[in-house]
Design a protein around this motif. Structure first.
Motif, PDB file in Angstrom:
ATOM      1  N   VAL A   4      -8.814  29.297 -18.561  1.00  0.00           N
ATOM      2  CA  VAL A   4      -9.101  29.429 -17.139  1.00  0.00           C
ATOM      3  C   VAL A   4      -7.813  29.195 -16.371  1.00  0.00           C
ATOM      4  CG1 VAL A   4     -11.542  28.840 -17.235  1.00  0.00           C
ATOM      5  CG2 VAL A   4      -9.851  27.015 -17.017  1.00  0.00           C
ATOM      6  N   GLU A   5      -7.625  29.964 -15.345  1.00  0.00           N
ATOM      7  CA  GLU A   5      -6.389  29.872 -14.559  1.00  0.00           C
ATOM      8  C   GLU A   5      -6.713  29.943 -13.082  1.00  0.00           C
ATOM      9  OE1 GLU A   5      -3.513  32.835 -15.484  1.00  0.00           O
ATOM     10  OE2 GLU A   5      -1.958  31.947 -14.238  1.00  0.00           O
ATOM     11  N   GLU A   6      -6.212  28.971 -12.342  1.00  0.00           N
ATOM     12  CA  GLU A   6      -6.449  28.905 -10.912  1.00  0.00           C
ATOM     13  C   GLU A   6      -5.345  29.631 -10.155  1.00  0.00           C
ATOM     14  OE1 GLU A   6      -7.198  24.813 -12.847  1.00  0.00           O
ATOM     15  OE2 GLU A   6      -5.566  26.285 -12.742  1.00  0.00           O
ATOM     16  N   SER A   7      -5.691  30.082  -8.967  1.00  0.00           N
ATOM     17  CA  SER A   7      -4.712  30.637  -8.047  1.00  0.00           C
ATOM     18  C   SER A   7      -5.241  30.467  -6.624  1.00  0.00           C
ATOM     19  CB  SER A   7      -4.442  32.115  -8.339  1.00  0.00           C
ATOM     20  OG  SER A   7      -5.627  32.871  -8.195  1.00  0.00           O
ATOM     21  N   GLY A   8      -4.345  30.617  -5.664  1.00  0.00           N
ATOM     22  CA  GLY A   8      -4.763  30.595  -4.268  1.00  0.00           C
ATOM     23  C   GLY A   8      -4.429  29.338  -3.497  1.00  0.00           C
ATOM     24  N   THR A  90      -6.644  17.391   0.743  1.00  0.00           N
ATOM     25  CA  THR A  90      -5.373  17.583   0.046  1.00  0.00           C
ATOM     26  C   THR A  90      -5.461  17.042  -1.370  1.00  0.00           C
ATOM     27  OG1 THR A  90      -4.057  17.495   2.080  1.00  0.00           O
ATOM     28  CG2 THR A  90      -2.934  16.949   0.018  1.00  0.00           C
ATOM     29  N   ALA A  91      -5.175  17.898  -2.333  1.00  0.00           N
ATOM     30  CA  ALA A  91      -5.294  17.512  -3.739  1.00  0.00           C
ATOM     31  C   ALA A  91      -4.840  18.668  -4.619  1.00  0.00           C
ATOM     32  CB  ALA A  91      -6.740  17.153  -4.087  1.00  0.00           C
ATOM     33  N   THR A  92      -4.720  18.374  -5.896  1.00  0.00           N
ATOM     34  CA  THR A  92      -4.590  19.445  -6.879  1.00  0.00           C
ATOM     35  C   THR A  92      -5.995  19.834  -7.309  1.00  0.00           C
ATOM     36  OG1 THR A  92      -2.461  18.592  -7.657  1.00  0.00           O
ATOM     37  CG2 THR A  92      -3.645  20.123  -9.094  1.00  0.00           C
ATOM     38  N   TYR A  93      -6.296  21.099  -7.219  1.00  0.00           N
ATOM     39  CA  TYR A  93      -7.623  21.594  -7.541  1.00  0.00           C
ATOM     40  C   TYR A  93      -7.605  22.239  -8.925  1.00  0.00           C
ATOM     41  CZ  TYR A  93      -9.342  20.672  -2.865  1.00  0.00           C
ATOM     42  OH  TYR A  93      -9.755  20.047  -1.706  1.00  0.00           O
ATOM     43  N   TYR A  94      -8.572  21.846  -9.726  1.00  0.00           N
ATOM     44  CA  TYR A  94      -8.670  22.338 -11.093  1.00  0.00           C
ATOM     45  C   TYR A  94      -9.964  23.109 -11.305  1.00  0.00           C
ATOM     46  CZ  TYR A  94      -5.043  18.851 -12.003  1.00  0.00           C
ATOM     47  OH  TYR A  94      -3.885  18.108 -11.989  1.00  0.00           O
ATOM     48  N   CYS A  95      -9.831  24.198 -12.037  1.00  0.00           N
ATOM     49  CA  CYS A  95     -10.996  24.930 -12.505  1.00  0.00           C
ATOM     50  C   CYS A  95     -11.283  24.478 -13.933  1.00  0.00           C
ATOM     51  CB  CYS A  95     -10.698  26.423 -12.470  1.00  0.00           C
ATOM     52  SG  CYS A  95     -12.018  27.453 -13.122  1.00  0.00           S
ATOM     53  N   ALA A  96     -12.550  24.266 -14.230  1.00  0.00           N
ATOM     54  CA  ALA A  96     -12.941  23.825 -15.567  1.00  0.00           C
ATOM     55  C   ALA A  96     -14.190  24.583 -15.997  1.00  0.00           C
ATOM     56  CB  ALA A  96     -13.192  22.326 -15.583  1.00  0.00           C
ATOM     57  N   ALA A  97     -14.401  24.669 -17.294  1.00  0.00           N
ATOM     58  CA  ALA A  97     -15.539  25.446 -17.776  1.00  0.00           C
ATOM     59  C   ALA A  97     -16.023  24.932 -19.122  1.00  0.00           C
ATOM     60  CB  ALA A  97     -15.161  26.921 -17.886  1.00  0.00           C
ATOM     61  N   GLY A 120      -4.250  23.708 -12.666  1.00  0.00           N
ATOM     62  CA  GLY A 120      -4.398  23.214 -11.308  1.00  0.00           C
ATOM     63  C   GLY A 120      -3.578  23.994 -10.295  1.00  0.00           C
ATOM     64  N   THR A 121      -4.029  23.948  -9.062  1.00  0.00           N
ATOM     65  CA  THR A 121      -3.302  24.560  -7.957  1.00  0.00           C
ATOM     66  C   THR A 121      -3.338  23.591  -6.778  1.00  0.00           C
ATOM     67  OG1 THR A 121      -3.104  26.550  -6.579  1.00  0.00           O
ATOM     68  CG2 THR A 121      -5.340  25.818  -7.087  1.00  0.00           C
ATOM     69  N   GLN A 122      -2.199  23.430  -6.132  1.00  0.00           N
ATOM     70  CA  GLN A 122      -2.074  22.429  -5.078  1.00  0.00           C
ATOM     71  C   GLN A 122      -2.587  22.980  -3.744  1.00  0.00           C
ATOM     72  OE1 GLN A 122      -1.049  19.206  -5.223  1.00  0.00           O
ATOM     73  NE2 GLN A 122      -1.435  18.981  -3.024  1.00  0.00           N
TER      74      GLN A 122
END
Length: 127
Positions: A4-8, A90-97, A120-122
């Motif tokens: 999984v890869e985050e963006s945005g 404000t945080a690093t956001y992570y996608c998980a599955a 993660g994406t900041q």
């Protein structure tokens, strides 16, 4: 295996909006769960939202009414639309599955049930 890869992520002013994307690749499960989590410096990881293959959705109380999770199954994408952003977001956001796990809980509290995590994406919200 699933990747999984985050963006945005990026910087936004308080009151603004941002949309995060999570792209899944690898093994395709008919039953799965995708969650968004976040972690700010000095704070514990916090669940934000989750969605499963039946489109069942959960939100953390802190984001209800402001954030919206959705998915495009054909593209294997999960989105997190964040509105009315606050500096506390404000945080690093992570996608998980996780997939094919009938005893796992697709929720914003059971982070240990998720076994695939992105880098993660900041997201930075300025006042």
């Amino acid at each position: 295996q699933v990747q999984v890869e985050e963006s945005g992520g990026g910087s936004v002013q308080a009151g603004g909006s941002q949309r995060l994307s999570c792209k899944a690749s690898g093994v395709l499960y008919s039953s799965y769960c995708v969650g968004w989590f976040r972690q700010a410096p000095g704070r514990e990881r916090e669940g934000v939202a989750s969605i499963d293959s039946d489109d069942t959705i959960n939100y953390a109380n802190s984001v209800k009414g402001r954030f919206s999770i959705s998915q495009d199954k054909a593209k294997r994408m999960v989105y997190l639309q964040m509105n009315s952003l606050e500096p506390d977001d404000t945080a690093t956001y992570y996608c998980a599955a996780f997939g094919a796990c009938p005893w796992c809980r697709c929720s914003v509290v059971a982070s240990d049930d998720y076994n695939y995590w992105g880098r993660g994406t900041q997201v930075t919200v300025s006042s």
